[in-house]
Design a protein around this motif. Sequence first.
Motif, PDB file in Angstrom:
ATOM      1  N   GLY A 279      81.921 -16.582   9.466  1.00 30.52           N
ATOM      2  CA  GLY A 279      80.499 -16.402   9.192  1.00 30.52           C
ATOM      3  C   GLY A 279      80.173 -14.938   8.920  1.00 30.52           C
ATOM      4  O   GLY A 279      79.471 -14.615   7.955  1.00 30.52           O
ATOM      5  N   LEU A 280      80.723 -14.060   9.758  1.00 27.64           N
ATOM      6  CA  LEU A 280      80.450 -12.624   9.597  1.00 27.64           C
ATOM      7  C   LEU A 280      80.954 -12.139   8.231  1.00 27.64           C
ATOM      8  O   LEU A 280      80.268 -11.402   7.515  1.00 27.64           O
ATOM      9  N   GLY A 281      82.164 -12.561   7.862  1.00 24.14           N
ATOM     10  CA  GLY A 281      82.711 -12.158   6.561  1.00 24.14           C
ATOM     11  C   GLY A 281      81.817 -12.595   5.417  1.00 24.14           C
ATOM     12  O   GLY A 281      81.558 -11.826   4.480  1.00 24.14           O
ATOM     13  N   MET A 282      81.345 -13.817   5.469  1.00 27.52           N
ATOM     14  CA  MET A 282      80.483 -14.330   4.411  1.00 27.52           C
ATOM     15  C   MET A 282      79.148 -13.585   4.380  1.00 27.52           C
ATOM     16  O   MET A 282      78.611 -13.280   3.329  1.00 27.52           O
ATOM     17  N   ARG A 283      78.613 -13.259   5.581  1.00 23.63           N
ATOM     18  CA  ARG A 283      77.358 -12.500   5.623  1.00 23.63           C
ATOM     19  C   ARG A 283      77.567 -11.113   5.041  1.00 23.63           C
ATOM     20  O   ARG A 283      76.730 -10.603   4.298  1.00 23.63           O
ATOM     21  N   SER A 284      78.740 -10.496   5.340  1.00 27.30           N
ATOM     22  CA  SER A 284      78.998  -9.148   4.828  1.00 27.30           C
ATOM     23  C   SER A 284      79.055  -9.164   3.301  1.00 27.30           C
ATOM     24  O   SER A 284      78.736  -8.179   2.641  1.00 27.30           O
ATOM     25  N   ALA A 285      79.461 -10.318   2.730  1.00 28.49           N
ATOM     26  CA  ALA A 285      79.537 -10.407   1.275  1.00 28.49           C
ATOM     27  C   ALA A 285      78.162 -10.630   0.659  1.00 28.49           C
ATOM     28  O   ALA A 285      77.827 -10.030  -0.364  1.00 28.49           O
ATOM     29  N   LEU A 286      77.357 -11.475   1.299  1.00 28.51           N
ATOM     30  CA  LEU A 286      76.172 -11.982   0.604  1.00 28.51           C
ATOM     31  C   LEU A 286      74.840 -11.389   1.055  1.00 28.51           C
ATOM     32  O   LEU A 286      73.826 -11.563   0.384  1.00 28.51           O
ATOM     33  N   LEU A 287      74.822 -10.694   2.205  1.00 21.14           N
ATOM     34  CA  LEU A 287      73.533 -10.222   2.705  1.00 21.14           C
ATOM     35  C   LEU A 287      73.318  -8.741   2.386  1.00 21.14           C
ATOM     36  O   LEU A 287      74.273  -7.963   2.304  1.00 21.14           O
ATOM     37  N   PRO A 288      72.066  -8.364   2.203  1.00 20.85           N
ATOM     38  CA  PRO A 288      71.760  -6.948   2.024  1.00 20.85           C
ATOM     39  C   PRO A 288      71.959  -6.200   3.340  1.00 20.85           C
ATOM     40  O   PRO A 288      71.967  -6.810   4.417  1.00 20.85           O
ATOM     41  N   ASP A 289      72.123  -4.891   3.279  1.00 25.53           N
ATOM     42  CA  ASP A 289      72.365  -4.109   4.493  1.00 25.53           C
ATOM     43  C   ASP A 289      71.192  -4.151   5.470  1.00 25.53           C
ATOM     44  O   ASP A 289      71.353  -3.852   6.656  1.00 25.53           O
ATOM     45  N   SER A 290      69.996  -4.565   4.957  1.00 33.11           N
ATOM     46  CA  SER A 290      68.850  -4.669   5.864  1.00 33.11           C
ATOM     47  C   SER A 290      69.082  -5.716   6.940  1.00 33.11           C
ATOM     48  O   SER A 290      68.409  -5.730   7.968  1.00 33.11           O
TER      49      SER A 290
END
Lengths: 303, 286
Positions: free
Chosen positions: B214-225
């Motif tokens: 999940g963390l890996g996918m969030r790091s790919a798809l989410l903005p740094d905010s």
Amino acid sequence: MSSADLVVDVHDLRMRYGDTDVLRGVTLRIARGEVLTLLGPNGAGKTTTLEILEGFRKRSAGDVHVLGRDPERADEDWRARIGIVLQSWRDHGKWRVGELLDHLGRYYSPFSSPERPRPYDTGELLELVGLSKVANRTAQRLSGGQRRRLDVALSLVGRPELLFLDEPTVGFDPEARQEFHDVVHRLADLDNTSILLTTHDLDEAEKLSDRTVVLLGGRIVADGSAAQLTTQVAGRAEVRYRCGDQQLVHSTDDVTAYLRDLLRQEPEVEILEVRRASLEDVYLEMVREFDADQTPDLTVVPS
Amino acid sequence: MSTVAHGVSNGLQRGLIEAKHKITNFGEIWGEIWPWVLGVVVMYFLRGNTFGDTGVSVGLLAAPGILGMAVLYTGMMGLSLELVTDKSDGTLLRMKAIPNGIVGYLTGKFVGRTMMTAVSLLLVSIPAAFLIDGLRLGDASAWARLGVFYLLGLLAVLPLGAIIGSLFGSLQGLGLLTLIIMGLVAISGIFYPITSFPGWLQVIGQLFPLYWLGLGMRSALLPDSALAAEISGSWRTLETAAALGVWAVIGLVLAPLVLRRMTRQATGASVTPEDPRVPAARAGAA
């Protein structure tokens, strides 16, 4: 027979599950090109024997050579030389018939040789088992008889030298059974393929094989062609006749001699009837005798 | 080419054919992706709720986690389900009867699951692109990261799927496991940031690969905010790679042992007759 001509050479094979003896010293030889039936009721040890010969089960004791190798230590090269049809397969249901034969055939191509080109051509194979018309159908949509013929085709795709068929016609209607028998006859003539099949149907054993071996309670109790088995175990015949107002029955090993004497001594004989036991009588008698003698725990032994 | 290498190349073909069977059948493909499509739709309705004072919606935070979950389920559970099915319908035994068949079979399974996972991720990212505002789906670097964590994630979960599929004998057993994994989903910060859980629960969550997927996918798809919702306010890329790598090593060491045992045990007795015309005469074989 020299051992080079033997495709199966089994000596004193024993198998034990827990404290149940399933095979109690089976000795069996199959010559190249021979069709042999292992006949016996459910629980006799037929499938266990086959699985040991196929290299799927470790035996408890005894010498086993299949195509000159011990199945427990055999390699992929050996594996490529045998074909197997097990009981009740419904695998690869979503694959199309032709697609599956093509794919599984590819595994055999490294083992091809000039005298035995591998794999079998898919089109030829479909023709052989009569499935050309359903080549594009998925396996799960075949009828029971068609599915079984697909199983046979799959076992043949590597052009095996030795073919194992475990109760191939269980659940068949008479027509499917006949079609299947035709396929087996064609196979035996083809490429000098040796065949070992199991059945509990005596009629099938008689129709399909050169030789029948009867397995009962983990032992071989009879071995020979259908005709040999009949004379071997069923030498006796029953003579019935009427003499005056008496109905008489006599059992004898030598019918001809008995009748010669009878007719000379008793001119009153009428309604004379001679009945020789059929192979079926013999087989059923063997099974009955065995059942009467044996301990009941054999009924849970795998077939 | 050695005959084993030949088995591997046959396995490639096998995986492609099996993936084709699934992809060209709407029922099959929908069966693989519906939970994730449903998840994305639910996240759409949560777009108004923001997490803490980050200003990022709960829906946006959870959407990439759903992709991580899709990798776990499609890869691990999908593979174990197929192994259990193939044991009982005779497919495994058939392949065992063929030279290098098991090599081909397993290669095919890994290839097939790798493809199905890719197809699932792509199909689920289509509704996600339309429904969830703020995902970096237009960004090439996001796709590169997505690709890396997809591969690393599969490397971690596929061997686990092989182990589970080898050990479980029935679909009922797998059903129980599915319940346990649902519990794992709850503590892995998929639907709600892990930082809102008590510290001890965060530790347990981080022991399992799902959190890192999940963390890996969030790091790919989410903005740094969205970083404010993460542990130590970082995407922890190295830690993610390391954690998934450790799981991959554990799985790759154990899987061959368990698979060998499964293959050895595959005999006619492990095949269950479904056809009522075929008697279950062999049920007594040990």
